[in-house]
Enzyme design. Structure first.
Site, PDB file in Angstrom:
ATOM      1  N   ARG A 103       0.918  -1.166  -0.035  1.00  0.00           N
ATOM      2  CA  ARG A 103       0.177   0.093  -0.010  1.00  0.00           C
ATOM      3  C   ARG A 103       0.714   1.450   0.019  1.00  0.00           C
ATOM      4  O   ARG A 103       0.554   2.244  -0.599  1.00  0.00           O
ATOM      5  CB  ARG A 103      -0.981   0.181   1.289  1.00  0.00           C
ATOM      6  CG  ARG A 103      -1.880   0.962   1.252  1.00  0.00           C
ATOM      7  CD  ARG A 103      -2.964   0.931   2.247  1.00  0.00           C
ATOM      8  NE  ARG A 103      -3.919   1.931   2.196  1.00  0.00           N
ATOM      9  CZ  ARG A 103      -4.421   2.679   3.363  1.00  0.00           C
ATOM     10  NH1 ARG A 103      -3.651   2.355   4.517  1.00  0.00           N
ATOM     11  NH2 ARG A 103      -5.303   3.773   3.288  1.00  0.00           N
ATOM     12  N   ASN A 106      -3.628   8.709   4.260  1.00  0.00           N
ATOM     13  CA  ASN A 106      -2.156   8.126   4.837  1.00  0.00           C
ATOM     14  C   ASN A 106      -1.911   7.767   6.228  1.00  0.00           C
ATOM     15  O   ASN A 106      -1.021   7.131   6.648  1.00  0.00           O
ATOM     16  CB  ASN A 106      -1.201   8.858   4.401  1.00  0.00           C
ATOM     17  CG  ASN A 106      -0.969   8.744   2.730  1.00  0.00           C
ATOM     18  OD1 ASN A 106      -1.311   7.753   1.940  1.00  0.00           O
ATOM     19  ND2 ASN A 106      -0.596  10.059   2.122  1.00  0.00           N
ATOM     20  N   HIS A 141      -5.761  -6.075  -2.676  1.00  0.00           N
ATOM     21  CA  HIS A 141      -6.771  -6.260  -1.542  1.00  0.00           C
ATOM     22  C   HIS A 141      -7.046  -7.668  -1.114  1.00  0.00           C
ATOM     23  O   HIS A 141      -7.789  -8.225  -0.586  1.00  0.00           O
ATOM     24  CB  HIS A 141      -8.055  -5.483  -1.830  1.00  0.00           C
ATOM     25  CG  HIS A 141      -7.661  -4.186  -1.675  1.00  0.00           C
ATOM     26  ND1 HIS A 141      -8.848  -3.235  -2.027  1.00  0.00           N
ATOM     27  CD2 HIS A 141      -6.837  -3.385  -1.281  1.00  0.00           C
ATOM     28  CE1 HIS A 141      -8.372  -2.073  -1.815  1.00  0.00           C
ATOM     29  NE2 HIS A 141      -7.284  -2.079  -1.623  1.00  0.00           N
TER      30      HIS A 141
HETATM   31  C1  HEM Z   1      -8.914   0.865  -6.154  1.00  0.00           C
HETATM   32  C2  HEM Z   1      -8.818   1.912  -5.397  1.00  0.00           C
HETATM   33  C3  HEM Z   1      -8.420   1.578  -4.094  1.00  0.00           C
HETATM   34  C4  HEM Z   1      -9.138   2.105  -2.976  1.00  0.00           C
HETATM   35  C5  HEM Z   1     -10.359   2.921  -2.826  1.00  0.00           C
HETATM   36  C6  HEM Z   1      -8.296   1.642  -1.877  1.00  0.00           C
HETATM   37  C7  HEM Z   1      -8.760   1.866  -0.594  1.00  0.00           C
HETATM   38  C8  HEM Z   1      -7.972   1.276   0.427  1.00  0.00           C
HETATM   39  C9  HEM Z   1      -8.558   1.422   1.926  1.00  0.00           C
HETATM   40  C10 HEM Z   1      -9.617   2.219   2.479  1.00  0.00           C
HETATM   41  C11 HEM Z   1      -7.535   0.551   2.954  1.00  0.00           C
HETATM   42  C12 HEM Z   1      -7.782   0.403   4.150  1.00  0.00           C
HETATM   43  C13 HEM Z   1      -7.093   1.577   5.113  1.00  0.00           C
HETATM   44  C14 HEM Z   1      -7.401   1.319   6.464  1.00  0.00           C
HETATM   45  O1  HEM Z   1      -8.904   1.454   6.573  1.00  0.00           O
HETATM   46  O2  HEM Z   1      -6.973   1.439   7.272  1.00  0.00           O
HETATM   47  C15 HEM Z   1      -6.924  -0.096   1.608  1.00  0.00           C
HETATM   48  C16 HEM Z   1      -5.846  -1.187   2.151  1.00  0.00           C
HETATM   49  C17 HEM Z   1      -4.727  -1.579   1.413  1.00  0.00           C
HETATM   50  N1  HEM Z   1      -4.710  -1.304  -0.046  1.00  0.00           N
HETATM   51 FE1  HEM Z   1      -5.993  -0.169  -1.255  1.00  0.00          FE
HETATM   52  N2  HEM Z   1      -7.295   0.988  -2.441  1.00  0.00           N
HETATM   53  C18 HEM Z   1      -7.132   1.018  -3.780  1.00  0.00           C
HETATM   54  C19 HEM Z   1      -6.296   0.254  -4.435  1.00  0.00           C
HETATM   55  C20 HEM Z   1      -5.235  -0.328  -3.988  1.00  0.00           C
HETATM   56  C21 HEM Z   1      -4.023  -0.656  -4.771  1.00  0.00           C
HETATM   57  C22 HEM Z   1      -3.877  -0.235  -6.278  1.00  0.00           C
HETATM   58  C23 HEM Z   1      -3.081  -1.213  -3.981  1.00  0.00           C
HETATM   59  C24 HEM Z   1      -1.857  -1.817  -4.468  1.00  0.00           C
HETATM   60  C25 HEM Z   1      -1.416  -1.988  -5.598  1.00  0.00           C
HETATM   61  C26 HEM Z   1      -3.798  -1.300  -2.938  1.00  0.00           C
HETATM   62  C27 HEM Z   1      -3.119  -1.766  -1.812  1.00  0.00           C
HETATM   63  C28 HEM Z   1      -3.759  -1.949  -0.350  1.00  0.00           C
HETATM   64  C29 HEM Z   1      -3.244  -2.871   0.527  1.00  0.00           C
HETATM   65  C30 HEM Z   1      -2.239  -3.979   0.496  1.00  0.00           C
HETATM   66  C31 HEM Z   1      -4.060  -2.638   1.592  1.00  0.00           C
HETATM   67  C32 HEM Z   1      -3.839  -3.126   3.185  1.00  0.00           C
HETATM   68  C33 HEM Z   1      -3.040  -2.248   4.037  1.00  0.00           C
HETATM   69  C34 HEM Z   1      -2.507  -2.909   5.172  1.00  0.00           C
HETATM   70  O3  HEM Z   1      -2.769  -3.947   5.679  1.00  0.00           O
HETATM   71  O4  HEM Z   1      -1.922  -2.215   5.861  1.00  0.00           O
HETATM   72  N3  HEM Z   1      -4.959  -0.677  -2.662  1.00  0.00           N
HETATM   73  N4  HEM Z   1      -6.918   0.326   0.456  1.00  0.00           N
END
Ligand code: HEM
Length: 331
Positions: free
Chosen positions: A72, A101, A199
């Site tokens: 992320r 962030n 995800h």
């Molecule tokens: C398509 C649009 C995307 C949205 C709206 C989005 C949104 C989010 C949100 C809201 C979270 C959780 C954050 C939280 O509530 O603490 C999250 C987690 C995450 N996102 Fe996305 N994301 C998107 C695309 C991506 C992309 C393109 C990647 C990487 C290539 C990615 C990788 C991750 C990962 C690995 C997590 C888990 C983070 C953790 O465990 O600390 N996301 N994302």
């Protein structure tokens, strides 16, 4: 042992598909090269890959949350002002202080890698490249083999502004909002669906999910959610939820970087509204269906990560190589 060999064989098979797919992309499917290269540091820092991998793997072995955090981190770096390590800067109004962030992590891993690289080859390897390599290596730890190749040669940006983080897509976005956000970075519908497959690991804060479950004090479940899955989300995220409460983004295999994300989507078990949105457009739903095939998912993820890693990079004489990743060089 047999299980490990089985994984190795499968990773090798995915790579064969990736090689074919990337070879085909030479016909112009990928954007023109912005000045990056594989093995950019071959002569200037020949041990860069092994140093990044050994530090990352040691840290992931002690903390299974890091693959999600580091993947992320790379995404949030690239989507705001390009892949220039601007997310790492520690200024009062810098990107990392902005709401999207606040739940990003992994910075200490980047610092540990940078410390070792500065000992091995001072002033050579950029923080932006470290972020890209560490994301790959953290996710690949599970397989002990790289799931995608990383181009290097990025340089570090001079500035970081919280106000630029509006470029990040919202978890409450509908399909059109997501497409627009990705298109603004040169990424298409396929990239959106493929990269959302990240995800398949990691966690979301309950605040990213509870608007799909409750309205005020009442239960009000998004009809696009499977009801048994919604009940599970509600037990992880009660109303109100403690601010530290989280939920797995992939409720079936949360620690495994696999194709289950897409199977979950088809079963109405996407955690975020933005995940479910990918099933609400016919063309996106078709790609979701294609990516339930693991071979196709790994090949496609590799190609879309390469595109994401090229967003607005600084190369050649632009930018700088930071001495430490949290601050720009003073002289
Ligand atoms: C398509 C649009 C995307 C949205 C709206 C989005 C949104 C989010 C949100 C809201 C979270 C959780 C954050 C939280 O509530 O603490 C999250 C987690 C995450 N996102 Fe996305 N994301 C998107 C695309 C991506 C992309 C393109 C990647 C990487 C290539 C990615 C990788 C991750 C990962 C690995 C997590 C888990 C983070 C953790 O465990 O600390 N996301 N994302």
């Amino acid at each position: 042992m047999g299980r490990e060999l089985g994984w190795r064989w499968r990773v090798a098979a995915w790579w064969a598909v990736v090689a074919v797919a990337v070879g085909g992309a030479g016909a112009g499917l990928l954007e023109s090269n912005p000045g990056l290269a594989y093995n950019f540091y071959q002569t200037t820092c020949p041990n860069v890959d092994s140093i990044v991998r050994s530090v990352t793997w040691a840290q992931v072995a002690a903390n299974p949350a890091l693959p999600g955090r580091l993947l992320r981190l790379h995404f949030h770096d690239c989507f705001v002002q390009g892949c220039d390590a601007s997310i790492l800067l520690d200024n009062a109004q810098s990107e990392k202080t902005a709401p999207p962030n606040l739940s990003v992590g992994g910075y200490e891993v980047i610092d540990a890698i940078k410390t070792q690289l500065e000992q091995a080859c001072p002033g050579v390897v950029s923080c932006a490249d470290i972020v890209a390599l560490a994301a790959r290596d953290a996710v690949s730890y599970q397989y002990k083999a790289s799931l995608w190749q990383v181009e290097t040669g990025r340089r570090d940006g001079p500035a970081s502004l919280a106000s630029n983080t509006g470029a990040l897509p919202s978890p409450f976005a509908g399909f059109n909002g997501l497409i627009q956000s990705f298109a603004a970075r040169g990424l298409n519908l396929t990239d959106l669906v493929v990269l959302s497959g990240a995800h398949t690991i990691g966690k979301a804060s309950c605040s990213s999910v509870t608007p799909r479950l409750y309205q005020g004090n009442s239960t009000n479940v998004d009809p696009l959610l499977d009801s048994a899955y919604a009940s599970r989300l509600m037990s992880s995220c009660p109303n109100p939820s403690p601010s530290s409460a989280t939920v797995d983004l992939d409720g079936s295999t949360p620690l495994s970087f696999d194709n289950n994300y897409y199977i979950n989507l088809q079963n109405k078990q996407g955690a975020l509204a933005s995940d479910t949105a990918l099933t609400q457009n016919a063309a996106a739903a078709q790609i979701v269906n294609d990516l339930t095939n693991p071979t196709k998912f790994y090949a496609a993820f590799s190609m879309s990560m390469k595109k994401m890693g090229r967003i607005d990079v600084l190369a050649g004489s632009k930018g700088q190589i930071r001495k430490q990743c949290r601050a720009v060089n003073t002289s």
